[in-house]
Design an enzyme around this catalytic site. Structure first.
Site, mmCIF file in Angstrom:
data_model
loop_
_atom_site.group_PDB
_atom_site.id
_atom_site.type_symbol
_atom_site.label_atom_id
_atom_site.label_comp_id
_atom_site.label_asym_id
_atom_site.label_seq_id
_atom_site.Cartn_x
_atom_site.Cartn_y
_atom_site.Cartn_z
ATOM 1 N N ASN A 9 39.984 34.884 41.675
ATOM 2 C CA ASN A 9 39.722 35.087 43.095
ATOM 3 C C ASN A 9 38.465 34.285 43.432
ATOM 4 O OD1 ASN A 9 39.159 36.007 45.650
ATOM 5 N ND2 ASN A 9 38.629 38.100 45.028
ATOM 6 N N TRP A 10 38.678 33.137 44.064
ATOM 7 C CA TRP A 10 37.537 32.249 44.350
ATOM 8 C C TRP A 10 36.705 32.722 45.547
ATOM 9 C CZ3 TRP A 10 39.975 26.617 43.803
ATOM 10 C CH2 TRP A 10 40.199 26.369 42.439
ATOM 11 N N LYS A 11 37.194 33.711 46.260
ATOM 12 C CA LYS A 11 36.503 34.245 47.443
ATOM 13 C C LYS A 11 36.136 33.117 48.417
ATOM 14 C CE LYS A 11 34.913 38.035 44.645
ATOM 15 N NZ LYS A 11 34.037 39.170 44.530
ATOM 16 N N HIS A 94 41.570 44.173 48.728
ATOM 17 C CA HIS A 94 40.346 43.928 47.954
ATOM 18 C C HIS A 94 39.216 44.774 48.549
ATOM 19 C CE1 HIS A 94 36.855 41.923 46.245
ATOM 20 N NE2 HIS A 94 37.669 41.452 45.317
ATOM 21 N N GLU A 96 36.286 44.149 49.206
ATOM 22 C CA GLU A 96 35.508 43.487 50.264
ATOM 23 C C GLU A 96 36.241 43.560 51.596
ATOM 24 O OE1 GLU A 96 34.853 39.843 48.072
ATOM 25 O OE2 GLU A 96 33.595 40.970 46.688
ATOM 26 N N GLU A 166 39.453 47.857 40.454
ATOM 27 C CA GLU A 166 38.177 47.182 40.602
ATOM 28 C C GLU A 166 37.120 48.173 41.101
ATOM 29 O OE1 GLU A 166 38.754 42.723 41.007
ATOM 30 O OE2 GLU A 166 38.889 43.519 43.021
ATOM 31 N N GLY A 172 30.856 41.673 41.196
ATOM 32 C CA GLY A 172 29.798 40.715 41.504
ATOM 33 C C GLY A 172 28.402 41.209 41.169
ATOM 34 N N SER A 212 33.103 42.012 37.251
ATOM 35 C CA SER A 212 32.225 41.324 36.287
ATOM 36 C C SER A 212 32.889 41.130 34.926
ATOM 37 C CB SER A 212 30.888 42.049 36.167
ATOM 38 O OG SER A 212 30.243 42.107 37.428
ATOM 39 N N GLY A 233 36.331 37.209 39.655
ATOM 40 C CA GLY A 233 35.637 36.565 40.762
ATOM 41 C C GLY A 233 34.675 35.507 40.245
ATOM 42 N N GLY A 234 33.421 35.895 40.058
ATOM 43 C CA GLY A 234 32.351 34.953 39.683
ATOM 44 C C GLY A 234 32.705 34.023 38.524
HETATM 45 C C1 PEP Z 1 36.625 40.415 42.437
HETATM 46 O O1 PEP Z 1 36.078 40.145 43.480
HETATM 47 O O2 PEP Z 1 37.846 40.652 42.462
HETATM 48 C C2 PEP Z 1 35.830 40.449 41.212
HETATM 49 C C3 PEP Z 1 36.277 41.133 40.208
HETATM 50 O O3 PEP Z 1 34.634 39.797 41.226
HETATM 51 P P1 PEP Z 1 33.608 39.608 39.985
HETATM 52 O O4 PEP Z 1 34.424 39.146 38.811
HETATM 53 O O5 PEP Z 1 32.647 38.568 40.447
HETATM 54 O O6 PEP Z 1 32.976 40.925 39.755
#
Ligand code: PEP
Length: 249
Positions: A9-11, A94, A96, A166, A172, A212, A233-234
């Site tokens: 997920n590049w956001k 998600h 967010e 999640e 993040g 994370s 994500g990150g």
């Molecule tokens: C996400 O946004 O789906 C996610 C898991 O982000 P991160 O890996 O950065 O925690």
């Protein structure tokens, strides 16, 4: 051998040129990977990144979708437009979207149904806030989100749905749920699925962990019996941090 489903997920990151370069690097790094893969760039990058992913072992995803097919919905993106770009998977619910943009379970459920009606695969995200976890409500929160998110969805349609657990406090933040903790919630999610559907449907559901996940903890998390993949994500923003997760077998 367990096949993991590893999704990026590049956001709201990267320009088109950066996205194309990253997609090319990831394609090269994981071309021999044995898992299921998906990359979800932000909307303006989908066409160019899709061209790089075409014919590879990586599915093309989107990070959100409108609950409507077309019409007066300024700023929204329709499933028909996603299909036109070659999108195969859409991430819905998600945290967010839920917590910053106020998406309700009812709205998310409407999106899930619309996506499935257009043969888009869905990743349905669930997870508790820190205060909900601290109050001992993590399981109940996930249970509610699953029941409401899947309302009206048949057992037969479940094969096109992946659930991503999640915990919001882990996204993040660099904080990860311990593999034991995450596995316990995944197991409770299977119990919920069993109560709504049946034992087979619950056992067959792919449940990703997100929050994370990185090369340092991926192997341990993915070794757990109820953790079938990761939503990243990150660590998905560089091929060298994404590939070691993607290649865990
Ligand atoms: C996400 O946004 O789906 C996610 C898991 O982000 P991160 O890996 O950065 O925690």
């Amino acid at each position: 051998m367990k096949k993991n489903y590893i999704a990026a997920n590049w956001k709201m990151n990267l320009t088109r040129a950066e996205g194309v370069n990253l997609a090319k690097d990831i394609v090269t790094a994981i071309k021999n990977g044995k898992n299921k893969y998906m990359i979800a760039p932000s909307f303006p990058l989908i066409q160019d990144v899709g061209a790089v992913l075409k014919g590879t072992n990586i599915l093309l995803g989107a990070q959100n979708m409108s609950a409507e097919e077309k019409g007066a919905h300024t700023g929204e993106v329709s499933p028909l437009q996603l299909l036109d770009l070659g999108v195969q998977v859409v991430i819905l619910g998600h945290s967010e979207r839920r917590n910053i943009y106020g998406e309700s379970d009812e709205l998310i459920n409407k999106k899930v149904k619309l996506a499935l009606s257009h043969k888009l695969e869905v990743i349905l995200c669930v997870g508790e806030l820190l205060e909900e976890r601290e109050a001992g409500n993590a399981v109940t929160v996930c249970e509610n989100q699953i029941k409401k998110g899947l309302a009206g969805i048949s057992a037969n349609e479940l094969k096109n749905i992946t659930i991503a657990y999640e915990p919001v406090w882990a996204i993040g933040t660099g904080k990860t749920a311990t593999p034991e903790d995450a596995d316990a919630i995944h197991s409770s999610i299977r119990e919920v699925l069993k109560s709504i559907y049946n034992e087979t449907a619950a056992a067959e559901m792919v449940i990703q962990y997100g929050g994370s996940m990185k090369s340092e903890n991926a192997k341990e998390l993915l070794a757990k019996p109820n953790i079938d993949g990761g939503l990243i994500g990150g660590a998905s923003l560089k091929a060298e941090t994404f590939a070691p997760i993607a290649l865990v077998e």
